[in-house]
Design a protein around this motif. Structure first.
Motif, PDB file in Angstrom:
ATOM      1  N   GLY A 196      51.048  40.673  52.018  1.00  9.99           N
ATOM      2  CA  GLY A 196      51.770  41.904  51.708  1.00  9.99           C
ATOM      3  C   GLY A 196      51.830  42.197  50.222  1.00  9.99           C
ATOM      4  N   LEU A 197      52.062  41.167  49.416  1.00  6.35           N
ATOM      5  CA  LEU A 197      52.133  41.357  47.968  1.00  6.35           C
ATOM      6  C   LEU A 197      50.782  41.731  47.390  1.00  6.35           C
ATOM      7  N   ARG A 198      49.717  41.167  47.932  1.00  5.85           N
ATOM      8  CA  ARG A 198      48.380  41.546  47.473  1.00  5.85           C
ATOM      9  C   ARG A 198      48.080  43.002  47.827  1.00  5.85           C
ATOM     10  N   ALA A 199      48.511  43.417  49.009  1.00  7.49           N
ATOM     11  CA  ALA A 199      48.315  44.818  49.393  1.00  7.49           C
ATOM     12  C   ALA A 199      49.104  45.738  48.465  1.00  7.49           C
ATOM     13  N   TRP A 200      50.326  45.349  48.123  1.00  7.88           N
ATOM     14  CA  TRP A 200      51.135  46.149  47.188  1.00  7.88           C
ATOM     15  C   TRP A 200      50.470  46.229  45.825  1.00  7.88           C
ATOM     16  N   GLU A 201      49.928  45.114  45.348  1.00  2.00           N
ATOM     17  CA  GLU A 201      49.292  45.099  44.029  1.00  2.00           C
ATOM     18  C   GLU A 201      48.105  46.052  43.978  1.00  2.00           C
ATOM     19  N   ARG A 202      47.327  46.111  45.065  1.00  3.95           N
ATOM     20  CA  ARG A 202      46.176  47.016  45.062  1.00  3.95           C
ATOM     21  C   ARG A 202      46.518  48.393  45.604  1.00  3.95           C
ATOM     22  N   GLU A 203      47.832  48.664  45.741  1.00 10.03           N
ATOM     23  CA  GLU A 203      48.354  49.978  46.112  1.00 10.03           C
ATOM     24  C   GLU A 203      47.971  50.392  47.526  1.00 10.03           C
ATOM     25  N   ASP A 204      47.810  49.414  48.411  1.00 10.70           N
ATOM     26  CA  ASP A 204      47.650  49.690  49.838  1.00 10.70           C
ATOM     27  C   ASP A 204      49.061  49.688  50.431  1.00 10.70           C
ATOM     28  N   HIS A 205      49.767  50.796  50.250  1.00 11.74           N
ATOM     29  CA  HIS A 205      51.195  50.828  50.539  1.00 11.74           C
ATOM     30  C   HIS A 205      51.497  50.786  52.031  1.00 11.74           C
ATOM     31  N   VAL A 206      50.591  51.283  52.854  1.00  6.47           N
ATOM     32  CA  VAL A 206      50.810  51.223  54.300  1.00  6.47           C
ATOM     33  C   VAL A 206      50.832  49.767  54.758  1.00  6.47           C
ATOM     34  N   ALA A 257      51.197  47.074  52.873  1.00  7.51           N
ATOM     35  CA  ALA A 257      52.251  46.326  52.183  1.00  7.51           C
ATOM     36  C   ALA A 257      53.586  46.477  52.909  1.00  7.51           C
ATOM     37  N   ALA A 258      53.935  47.699  53.260  1.00 11.92           N
ATOM     38  CA  ALA A 258      55.223  47.917  53.924  1.00 11.92           C
ATOM     39  C   ALA A 258      55.266  47.253  55.288  1.00 11.92           C
ATOM     40  N   HIS A 259      54.201  47.394  56.063  1.00 13.45           N
ATOM     41  CA  HIS A 259      54.198  46.835  57.411  1.00 13.45           C
ATOM     42  C   HIS A 259      54.177  45.313  57.416  1.00 13.45           C
TER      43      HIS A 259
END
Length: 594
Positions: A469-479, A481-483
């Protein structure tokens, strides 16, 4: 029909940039145009529309943004009015249709390829939204040719790659094979340059070219791209070459190759790549402090497990558990009072983001934690400043039902406090974003740093999903990251409940003699947990995740009630901030009563 006249001062700016030889971007010209528009004195209606058309052309974002219009161009940000309605900045609402004709004319009259590309792409992309008409394919052709011509004149590698990808996207969209081939060839050249110079942008080109069958990638080009990925893995995982050792980059390349080899059934290569990732992160962990090492070893453990290497997996898991224990032995509580001048963003950020990373995490967690006392004071103040609104009950409507009802300030003070949190969360948007931006700039933090901080009290035995999730947030994959991250927040709270001796299961409501785990709402409304977390942390998490009078994020996501466009950077920042709070839950909260 509305007429557009560009004020002379703004036309001079456009013409000056059109004659430039040196590189510039939309921010440079956009800043000057906006300043010139602000300086206009009593402009006529035509001048005002012309000024807006030019400002809007360079204010719209092409990066990772909220996407309310389902278009390539979007707003830089958004907010919420007092009545709960969302507003965007900039907003295309009310922009007159002749703006499209104006942009299209600009694309055909100007000389600079960047300006031609920008105006032509705007005319193409926004024709239906603003012009209320069909797209003109010539606008797309002009944009493609201009983007490709502009690439040598752009100073930043990222802009060059972005232009080539956009040109390819447009060419594929309109079915123009010749232009698709030109754009793909340009993108391949940029990829080769990035590989030679180790520029770190290889994933943009690899992902774009390998994921789209319509891009027309040849067998020779495909083989070259996969060979490049193999070289990234080999170089990045080589612990004997400290100058080029980069386990994160090796992991990124390996994950792409694993998907490819998995589809082909080449499981020997899959195992080889997982082993390379595991060994590189294990080596990386050997030189890290215990908190960071524990997170790095989680990645190594996962990779060895997927490779089927039981001995290596067991070894790194034991090492990880030892590191978690070592990190817990040296926990420190940080205290610092910060007086923040709200009119000075830079001074604010300098106070928050300091040389010590742990102290910076504490500052961010503390500064953006809602204060129940302050919110209660704001609600009481509304009795004086807006007495009518303070006495009128409010109803929060969802799509097809009443989500919540809020009484007057006197009858339902806590409901009013909870509703006030929505405005508090919106107010923090820019401040939190700037603090996180400076955090990345100053400390070059990795997702592992965040995960290590979150787990400093041992809330996670397995950090795999937390890291994802944190890696997704870092690369701005917000969908994503949130899920991924919201359930991890719930997992962490359930671990806190278990540590406090609060039952984490209950009888199944329908199946006899079966149990289910308690949810986040029940956890946060448990008196013992609320007492230990303290009033501020409890209110913050309730408002963000579980109360329908607040953002109610956990329940909105769990029930599929959040549209794709609502998953944006501020939402991700709020979730990550809540995780930073959990890294300090023992320091924030009160001591449990014996």
């Amino acid at each position: 029909m509305s007429q557009l006249i560009v004020p002379v001062s703004m036309e001079e700016i456009i013409q000056r940039y059109d004659a430039k030889e040196e590189s510039f971007d939309e921010f440079a010209i956009g800043g000057e145009l906006n300043a010139a528009r602000v300086a206009l004195i009593d402009p006529s209606g035509e001048d005002d529309l012309g000024a807006w058309a030019e400002v809007l052309a360079f204010a719209l974002s092409t990066g990772s943004h909220e996407n309310p219009w389902n278009s390539y161009f979007g707003p830089l940000g958004s907010g919420t009015h007092a009545d709960g309605k969302t507003f965007y900045s900039p907003d295309i609402a009310g922009t007159p249709p002749p703006t499209i004709d104006h942009w299209a004319a600009r694309a055909r009259s100007l000389k600079h390829p960047f300006l031609r590309a920008r105006y032509a792409d705007l005319a193409w992309e926004m024709s239906g939204l603003i012009g209320k008409r069909k797209r003109d394919v010539d606008d797309a052709r002009i944009a493609i040719d201009a983007y490709l011509a502009a690439i040598p004149r752009m100073a930043e590698d990222h802009n060059q790659v972005q232009f080539a990808i956009r040109a390819l996207d447009l060419a594929v969209l309109i079915g123009d094979k010749d232009r698709s081939d030109q754009a793909r060839a340009e993108l391949m050249d940029l990829h080769r340059s990035s590989m030679r110079n180790k520029g770190g942008l290889w994933w943009y080109t690899v992902d774009r070219l390998l994921e789209d069958k319509k891009a027309g990638v040849t067998d020779v080009e495909r083989a070259e791209l996969f060979a490049n990925l193999e070289s990234v893995v080999t170089t990045g995982s080589n612990a004997g070459d400290p100058a080029n050792f980069n386990p994160h980059e090796a992991q990124d390349a390996a994950e792409r190759l694993i998907r490819y080899y998995g589809r082909l059934g080449e499981f020997g290569d899959v195992k080889r790549l997982y082993k390379a990732v595991g060994s590189s992160f294990e080596h990386f962990a050997g030189n890290a402090d215990p908190m960071l090492a524990a997170v790095l070893l989680q990645t190594a453990t996962d990779a060895y497990h997927k490779a089927g290497l039981k001995e290596e997996r067991d070894r790194t898991r034991i090492m990880m558990q030892e590191k978690i224990g070592a990190a817990g032995e040296n926990l420190l509580a940080f205290e610092r009072k910060i007086e923040i001048p709200r009119d000075d963003m830079e001074k604010f950020v300098d106070l928050i983001v300091v040389d010590d990373l742990a102290t910076t995490f504490v500052h961010i967690a503390r500064e953006f934690l809602l204060s129940r006392a302050a919110l209660e004071q704001q609600v009481r103040q509304s009795l004086k400043e807006a007495p009518l609104m303070a006495h009128i009950p409010a109803t929060i409507m969802a799509d097809n039902h009443v989500a919540a009802k809020i009484g007057s300030v006197e009858d339902d003070p806590f409901g009013r406090v909870m509703h006030q949190t929505n405005f508090a969360f919106q107010f923090t948007r820019g401040w939190l974003a700037q603090a996180i931006r400076r955090l990345f700039e100053k400390h070059e933090v990795l997702p592992e740093h965040f995960a290590g901080w979150v787990n400093r009290h041992g809330l996670f035995d397995d950090m795999s999903l937390l890291l994802e999730g944190l890696r997704a947030w870092e690369r701005e994959d917000h969908v994503k990251a949130a899920h991924v991250l919201v359930p991890q927040v719930e997992h962490a709270l359930r671990k806190i409940a278990d540590d406090l001796g609060v039952p984490v299961t209950k009888a199944h409501p329908a199946v006899s003699e079966a149990s289910v785990v308690i949810g986040m709402g029940e956890i946060l409304h448990n008196e013992k947990i609320a007492e230990v977390l303290g009033p501020d942390v409890t209110l913050h998490l309730q408002a963000l995740y579980t109360d329908p009078r607040g953002m109610n994020l956990r329940n909105q996501i769990a029930h599929g009630l959040v549209d794709a466009g609502q998953f944006h950077w501020h939402l991700g920042n709020l979730i990550v901030h809540s995780l930073l709070i959990l890294g300090l839950w023992k320091e924030f909260g009160a001591k449990p009563k014996k």
